[in-house]
Design a protein around this motif. Structure first.
Motif, PDB file in Angstrom:
ATOM      1  N   TYR A  11       0.832  -1.209   0.000  1.00  0.00           N
ATOM      2  CA  TYR A  11       0.000   0.000   0.000  1.00  0.00           C
ATOM      3  C   TYR A  11       0.868   1.262   0.000  1.00  0.00           C
ATOM      4  N   PHE A  14       2.640   1.712  -3.407  1.00  0.00           N
ATOM      5  CA  PHE A  14       1.701   2.157  -4.435  1.00  0.00           C
ATOM      6  C   PHE A  14       1.286   3.604  -4.199  1.00  0.00           C
ATOM      7  N   SER A  15       1.120   3.970  -2.926  1.00  0.00           N
ATOM      8  CA  SER A  15       0.732   5.350  -2.609  1.00  0.00           C
ATOM      9  C   SER A  15       1.816   6.330  -3.009  1.00  0.00           C
ATOM     10  N   TYR A  17       3.819   5.988  -5.523  1.00  0.00           N
ATOM     11  CA  TYR A  17       3.697   6.131  -6.976  1.00  0.00           C
ATOM     12  C   TYR A  17       2.497   7.002  -7.323  1.00  0.00           C
ATOM     13  N   GLY A  18       1.387   6.776  -6.604  1.00  0.00           N
ATOM     14  CA  GLY A  18       0.196   7.588  -6.832  1.00  0.00           C
ATOM     15  C   GLY A  18       0.447   9.055  -6.557  1.00  0.00           C
ATOM     16  N   ALA A  39      -3.847   9.275   2.739  1.00  0.00           N
ATOM     17  CA  ALA A  39      -3.136   7.991   2.696  1.00  0.00           C
ATOM     18  C   ALA A  39      -2.705   7.556   4.095  1.00  0.00           C
ATOM     19  N   ASN A  77      -4.733   3.633  -6.358  1.00  0.00           N
ATOM     20  CA  ASN A  77      -3.319   3.526  -6.728  1.00  0.00           C
ATOM     21  C   ASN A  77      -3.040   2.335  -7.643  1.00  0.00           C
ATOM     22  N   VAL A  81      -0.883   2.994 -10.962  1.00  0.00           N
ATOM     23  CA  VAL A  81       0.510   2.552 -10.981  1.00  0.00           C
ATOM     24  C   VAL A  81       0.905   1.856 -12.286  1.00  0.00           C
TER      25      VAL A  81
END
Length: 409
Positions: A11, A14-15, A17-18, A39, A77, A81
């Protein structure tokens, strides 16, 4: 615990990257801070809810919502991603090409394009909004599904016989009494000849049903209300102080259902008679493949049933149907199951598409199926578990009308 730690690590990655997409879309710093704050709050609430109390794996509403919001934000995300990684690979290729074949002396990657990040965010907003809707309204969007099934050997006096099936109440997840009252009233409005409940009244403990007994005990039918046990009714998914406490919990749940007016069938059968003709209502305990409890005993349940009786079988897990029921020496005209919930997520457009990820686990996962002249209906469930919502796969009340004759009549 380890799986949740891994989930949180993924998580976070991915966050991050988001967050890159958000920075590309807008230069407003408050938007960046808002994304980070959401987040952190979502992840922090999840960790907090799953680390407090002595209930262990019990999913109360607070835990369910913590998981639901984490899942929604994760979906945002997860969609972004892959698109961003794809763009990064192109940027990397262009940078390497520039360095190797052009005149540039140092490696340089082109900047992210706002257009790509905007498209990624827009696509990601669809599952994000859907999951939030599923938690707010989808889980209580009850619908009645009507089916008419024809049988040449249906006793004449049961032509037009009306069955209401409900399944997977999961009372431990409920959080809105008004919505549950609406669902119960919708069942009552069907005015069926019999009501059949196919298991999972609770998530883990019989006490979860206590606040709702006065509602569900209102369910009455001319020929009665019959029920069977589902895998969650046995209390297998939490730790008990003693084996006796676990056994008592199951006994309490069975007794509670009886007080509500439900006839609990534990590998048993009952007969409904009209004008000298009868149909058999059969119920087995949970039987499921893939590690689920196999307490169901079909041979015991059919002990008092004749081969030529018209049979309606209740078995919670639809995997039991192909494993033991369809090829049994008895002919089971109609089997009623639940268990799958349709995974509470999918796409259904009548006459066009019917899809859910759960189809990769269960061949029969929602609706009516036929094999060797025998039918099974897999109810999508009345309640919900885990993710506190439903997207595309709405809570279901099934009404089946039995008709004398062939399907082509």
């Amino acid at each position: 615990m380890m799986r949740w730690i891994i989930f949180i690590i993924i998580y976070i990655l991915f966050s991050v990257y988001g967050f890159q997409a958000i920075k590309t879309i807008t230069k407003l710093s408050w938007v960046h801070y808002l994304f980070i704050a959401i987040a952190v709050v979502v992840a922090g609430n999840f960790v907090y809810q799953f680390s407090i109390g002595s209930e262990g794996r019990v999913l109360n509403p607070a835990k369910s919502y913590a998981f639901g919001f984490l899942l929604a934000f994760m979906s945002l995300n997860v969609v972004m991603v892959p698109i961003l990684i794809g763009e990064d690979l192109i940027r990397l290729f262009l940078g390497l090409y520039d360095r190797l074949f052009a005149t540039r002396e140092t490696f340089y990657m082109p900047s992210r394009r706002k257009f790509i990040s905007t498209i990624a965010f827009g696509l990601a907003a669809i599952p994000f909004a859907s999951l939030l809707y599923g938690m707010y309204k989808g889980k209580y969007r009850f619908r009645v599904l009507n089916y008419v099934l024809h049988f040449e050997d249906l006793p004449d006096t049961f032509d037009g016989y009306k069955i209401t099936q409900i399944s997977d109440i999961h009372s431990g997840s409920f959080d809105n009494r008004k919505k549950i009252e609406y669902g119960v009233n919708l069942i009552k409005k069907q005015k069926s000849d019999v009501i059949l409940f196919t298991g999972d009244m609770v998530n883990n403990k019989s006490s979860e049903m206590l606040p709702w007994t006065n509602l569900f005990s209102q369910l009455k039918a001319k020929d009665g209300v019959f029920s069977v046990l589902g895998n969650h009714d046995y209390g297998d998914y939490i730790d008990w102080t003693t084996p006796e406490a676990k056994a008592q919990n199951l006994a309490d749940l069975v007794q509670l259902q009886k007080k509500m007016g439900y006839d609990v069938l534990l590998n048993e059968s009952r007969f409904i008679e009209r004008n000298g003709q009868r149909i058999a209502i059969m119920g087995v305990e949970n039987w499921g493949k893939g590690g689920f409890k196999k307490a169901g005993d079909l041979q015991k349940a059919k002990a008092d049933v004749n081969p030529d009786d018209f049979k309606i079988l209740m078995t919670h897990d639809p995997s039991h149907w192909e494993a033991e029921v369809v090829n049994d020496d008895y002919h089971y005209h109609l089997t009623l199951s639940g268990h799958t919930h349709g995974m509470q997520f999918g796409i259904e457009i009548p006459g066009w598409i019917k899809w859910s990820p759960v189809k990769w686990r269960y061949k029969q996962w929602a609706g009516i199926y036929e094999q060797l002249g025998q039918y099974i209906n897999v109810n999508r469930g009345f309640g919900y578990l885990g993710y506190p919502g439903r997207v595309g796969i709405w809570p279901e009340i099934t009404v089946i009308t039995l008709k004398k004759g062939s399907n082509n009549a």
